[in-house]
Design an enzyme around this catalytic site. Sequence first.
Site, PDB file in Angstrom:
ATOM      1  N   TYR A  61      22.409  31.525 -26.067  1.00  0.00           N
ATOM      2  CA  TYR A  61      22.160  30.183 -26.592  1.00  0.00           C
ATOM      3  C   TYR A  61      23.366  29.724 -27.414  1.00  0.00           C
ATOM      4  CZ  TYR A  61      19.230  26.408 -28.590  1.00  0.00           C
ATOM      5  OH  TYR A  61      18.698  25.203 -28.979  1.00  0.00           O
ATOM      6  N   LYS A 101      22.250  28.657 -22.188  1.00  0.00           N
ATOM      7  CA  LYS A 101      22.003  27.254 -22.480  1.00  0.00           C
ATOM      8  C   LYS A 101      23.184  26.763 -23.296  1.00  0.00           C
ATOM      9  CE  LYS A 101      19.111  23.871 -24.826  1.00  0.00           C
ATOM     10  NZ  LYS A 101      18.086  23.567 -25.827  1.00  0.00           N
TER      11      LYS A 101
END
Lengths: 313, 313
Positions: free
Chosen positions: B141, B171
Site C-alpha cells: 500500500y 495499491k
Amino acid sequence: MSLPDRLRGVLSPVLTPFNPDLTPSADGLVRHCRALVEQGVGLAVFGTNSEAASMTVAEKRALLDALLAAELPPDRMMPGTGACAIGDAIELTRHAVRAGCAGVLVLPPFYYKGVSDEGLFRAYAQLIEGVADDRLRVYLYHIPPVSGVPITLGLIERLLKAYPGQVAGAKDSSGDWDNTAAMVREFAAGGFDVFPGSEVFLLPGLRAGAVGCITATANVNAGEIMQLYRQWQTPQADALHDRVRRIRGIFQALPMISAMKEAVAWQSGDTAWRAVRPPLVELKESQAAELRRQLTEADYRMPMAETLAYAKG
Amino acid sequence: MSLPDRLRGVLSPVLTPFNPDLTPSADGLVRHCRALVEQGVGLAVFGTNSEAASMTVAEKRALLDALLAAELPPDRMMPGTGACAIGDAIELTRHAVRAGCAGVLVLPPFYYKGVSDEGLFRAYAQLIEGVADDRLRVYLYHIPPVSGVPITLGLIERLLKAYPGQVAGAKDSSGDWDNTAAMVREFAAGGFDVFPGSEVFLLPGLRAGAVGCITATANVNAGEIMQLYRQWQTPQADALHDRVRRIRGIFQALPMISAMKEAVAWQSGDTAWRAVRPPLVELKESQAAELRRQLTEADYRMPMAETLAYAKG
C-alpha cells in the site's frame, strides 16, 4: 491513594532492549530503568525513542508490569500511551493510571494528516472520558516531524479549559524554540508543565519557566544532563550546556535510536543492545566505528554501563 | 483449500458505519458490503477511508467475522492489515488468511519517517514469515501523502525476488500517474497486479496494464465506476471517465471520508451514517448543503441506498 508529585526534571524516553528474536527484553529494560532512576532521570518509557510504535499494546502492558514488579517507582514514570485507535490509547492509559504512574505522554492519533483541532480535541476528550480516572495526568506530545500532526496552542487552550485537572503539560519535540517559549508563556502560569524534547533547550527552557526536559540522549548521557539540570543556576551552567550539546550532536548526526543502542552495546559490552525492530535498522559498521571514534575523542563514558548487559553470558 | 482467483476490477475501501456511541456497526457494514458486492465491487475493508487506523485489531477481527457470518464472499475481500507494530499486522493478516480472504492490503509501519528500504523490507519480511501461510497474498500500500512512508520501486523489486509467491501487487494512492505507470511497466508482466488508488486513473491504468482500481468513491458511485470498468474498451469509455471524474471531484473538494458518509446518510435517509471517529469530524451543515446541491446538479443518485439504513427506526 494519594497523587504522586508532579513530574519535573529530566526524563528519558527509555530505549527498549530486544532479544535476538526481537521480543522485548523485560530484564534489559529493568536494568536500564534502574540505572536511569539511580542517576535521577525519570522514565518516559514507550516514547518515540523506545520504538513504542513498533510494539503492541499487550507488549507494552507486560513491560510496564515487569518494571513495577521490579519495584521501579511509578511516581517517576510517564509512559507513552497515545495510539491511532483511541481504544488502544484508553487501554494502555488506564493500565498506567491504575499502576500509579505520575503521568502519561499522549501522541495524537497520527495516521490521518491535516486534521482539525476540533477532531484532535475530540480524540483527547474521548481518551480522558474513556479512562475516567481523577488520577490521570495527560502530557500532550507535540512532535510534528514524526507524527505529522501538530498540537497547536489553540488546542491546548481548549483542552485546559475542558479538563483542567487532567491536562498537565506537554512535551515539545518540534525543535522550534519559539513554539516552546510560547507554550510556557501562554500556559505555564496556570500549572501547565512544559518539557522541551531535547537537552539543547534545557537551559533556555528552565530560564523561561519550563520544568525540565524529556530527552532521548538521557539514555546515553544521563550524568552530564543531570549535572546541567542540577547546576543550571550556577556559573558553570553555560559550559555544561555546551558539553551536553556536543555529545548530543554526535548522536543526532546519525539515526538516533540505532546510534544510542550502538553506544550502549559498546559501553556495556553487550552486543544484544544493537537490536532494533523494523522499520529501523542498526548502524552500519562504518557508522558505528565513526560513532565510537567521535565519542572517544569527546572523552565520553556512559555511567553504570556495566549494569546494562542483559544478554551476554 | 484451493486458492481464490486473483483479485481484479474495482474494489472499495469500505466506509465503516458507527453507532451513536462510536462503536462499529457490524450490521451497517454488512448492509453496505452486500450492496457493493451486488454491484460488482470488491471489498477492501479496513482501508484509509474505512477509518481502519482508528479501530483496534480486536474491533477489526470482530467486523471481519461478522462479514463472513453474513456470507459475504472472502474471495472478493482485500482487508487492510498493516500496522505500526508488526505483531498487530501479523495477528490481523493471519486472521484474514485463515478466513480465506483473497488478499490483504498492507501499509508499511508508518510512525517513523525517513526509514530505509532495508528497514521496510525487513518489516514486510517479518510479516510474511510471521504469518507463514502459502495462501497469503500481500498487496503493498503506497500512500505517501497519508502514511509519509513511500513504497519505492526498489523495495518492490526486492520483495518480489524474496517472496514471489506472496507479494501479489500494490495499491498506488500516490496520485502520481508516472509512478503507477512505472509500477506496471516494471512488474506487471511478472504477475504483480497494480491497482491505482482512484477511478481517475482507472481508464489510463487499464490501458497501461493495471488490473482495476481501489477507490474510495466506489462507496458512493459504484454503479458508474463499474460501468466504466465494464466498458473501458468501448467507444463510451472516455465519456464514462469524464462522468466519474466529475463526481469524484465533488467529493474530493471536501474532507472525503466525511463527505462520503454525508452522502450515504442523505441518500439512505439514515443520519447515523454521518458518524466518524476522532480525529475526523463530520461535515459542517454548510458543507453538507453544498455537497447535496452539487450532487443534485450532477443528477447524482446512489444505487441501493435504501438498503443501507442501519440505525433508523
